[in-house]
Design a protein around this motif. Structure first.
Motif, mmCIF file in Angstrom:
data_model
loop_
_atom_site.group_PDB
_atom_site.id
_atom_site.type_symbol
_atom_site.label_atom_id
_atom_site.label_comp_id
_atom_site.label_asym_id
_atom_site.label_seq_id
_atom_site.Cartn_x
_atom_site.Cartn_y
_atom_site.Cartn_z
ATOM 1 N N SER A 21 14.818 14.269 -14.776
ATOM 2 C CA SER A 21 15.334 13.495 -15.789
ATOM 3 C C SER A 21 16.399 12.506 -15.425
ATOM 4 O O SER A 21 16.710 12.352 -14.399
ATOM 5 N N THR A 76 16.141 12.177 -26.804
ATOM 6 C CA THR A 76 15.423 11.075 -25.993
ATOM 7 C C THR A 76 16.376 10.030 -25.715
ATOM 8 O O THR A 76 17.250 9.516 -26.593
ATOM 9 N N CYS A 83 11.806 9.530 -20.048
ATOM 10 C CA CYS A 83 11.488 9.916 -21.501
ATOM 11 C C CYS A 83 10.320 9.000 -21.860
ATOM 12 O O CYS A 83 9.641 9.489 -22.920
ATOM 13 N N THR A 198 18.247 13.500 -20.031
ATOM 14 C CA THR A 198 17.302 13.183 -20.959
ATOM 15 C C THR A 198 15.897 12.913 -19.952
ATOM 16 O O THR A 198 15.881 12.715 -18.791
ATOM 17 N N PRO A 199 14.712 13.438 -20.699
ATOM 18 C CA PRO A 199 14.526 14.146 -21.914
ATOM 19 C C PRO A 199 15.117 15.474 -21.942
ATOM 20 O O PRO A 199 15.306 16.099 -20.946
ATOM 21 N N SER A 212 9.350 17.192 -16.714
ATOM 22 C CA SER A 212 9.125 16.207 -17.750
ATOM 23 C C SER A 212 7.612 15.573 -18.047
ATOM 24 O O SER A 212 7.313 15.023 -18.525
#
Length: 228
Positions: A21, A76, A83, A198-199, A212
């Motif tokens: 992330s 996001t 993301c 994020t995400p 992710s």
């Protein structure tokens, strides 16, 4: 060389089963960070008094079934490369679970990303014309073109034009206080929830820590939620 190193780093993180992330804070750096967090099975419950900060009534919906059996909320950042990867997984989840799972998307423009907030406003402005997903896809696709630009307004306007949107309405919404306030509220909620990057995914008020780029991990969690 840089891309090769990043690819190797992501591969290593996948092998050890960790979250990839953009960190919410990295000592003021404006770069993107691959962070190794807890195992994919780790979850953190959202306190009952914070539920409205996760899924407010006016949150943007990617899927909104009449009788959802579960709710998945994505926070996001449109300047975060991870993301962009997550966006493809959310689209897959939409196709697989759209008639059972409500999927909401909210903005978490990390302060270290100079153009994340304008990008969020662009997506929100497009959402006013029913084109949230289309604009998100365009923004992610062209991420390298705008992420370091000093003036992104014309670029985002060109994406709206390419999508066939009413550009005058888009421009008005993009610069409106209502859209700016919406993005700011999402950011405040994300920070109050102490989301680490994020995400971020929250499934039925449980904060998930997942890879992710691994759809199987998301699928496993969704299946478990639907079979409770």
């Amino acid at each position: 060389m840089r891309k090769s190193i990043l690819a190797l780093l992501i591969a290593w993180l996948l092998a050890v089963g960790t979250l990839v992330s953009c960190a919410a804070s990295d000592s003021g750096s404006s770069g993107d960070t691959a962070t190794a967090e807890a195992s994919p099975s780790a979850e953190t419950s959202i306190p009952a008094d914070r539920i409205d900060q996760v899924a407010p009534a006016d949150a943007r919906a990617i899927t909104d079934p009449a009788d959802p059996k579960a709710t998945l909320v994505l926070f996001t950042d449109y300047q975060c490369p991870y993301c962009a990867q997550m966006d493809t997984l959310i689209q897959q989840a939409k196709n697989d679970y759209g008639d059972e799972v409500r999927i909401l998307v909210r903005n978490y423009p990390l302060p270290k990303h100079q153009n994340a907030a304008p990008a969020a406003r662009a997506v929100e402005a497009a959402a006013e014309q029913g084109a949230l997903e289309e604009m998100a896809a365009s923004v992610f696709e062209h991420q390298e073109d705008w992420k370091n630009q000093s003036d992104v307004d014309d670029l985002f306007l060109s994406y709206a034009e390419d999508l066939g949107l009413d550009t005058e309405k888009f421009q008005a919404d993009y610069t409106s206080d209502a859209i700016k306030d919406r993005v700011a509220r999402d950011l405040e909620d994300a920070q109050d929830l102490q989301l680490r990057g994020t995400p971020s995914l929250i499934l039925d008020n449980e904060m998930l820590e997942l890879d992710s780029v691994d759809y199987g991990a998301i699928q496993e969690q969704l299946d478990a939620a639907l079979n409770k």
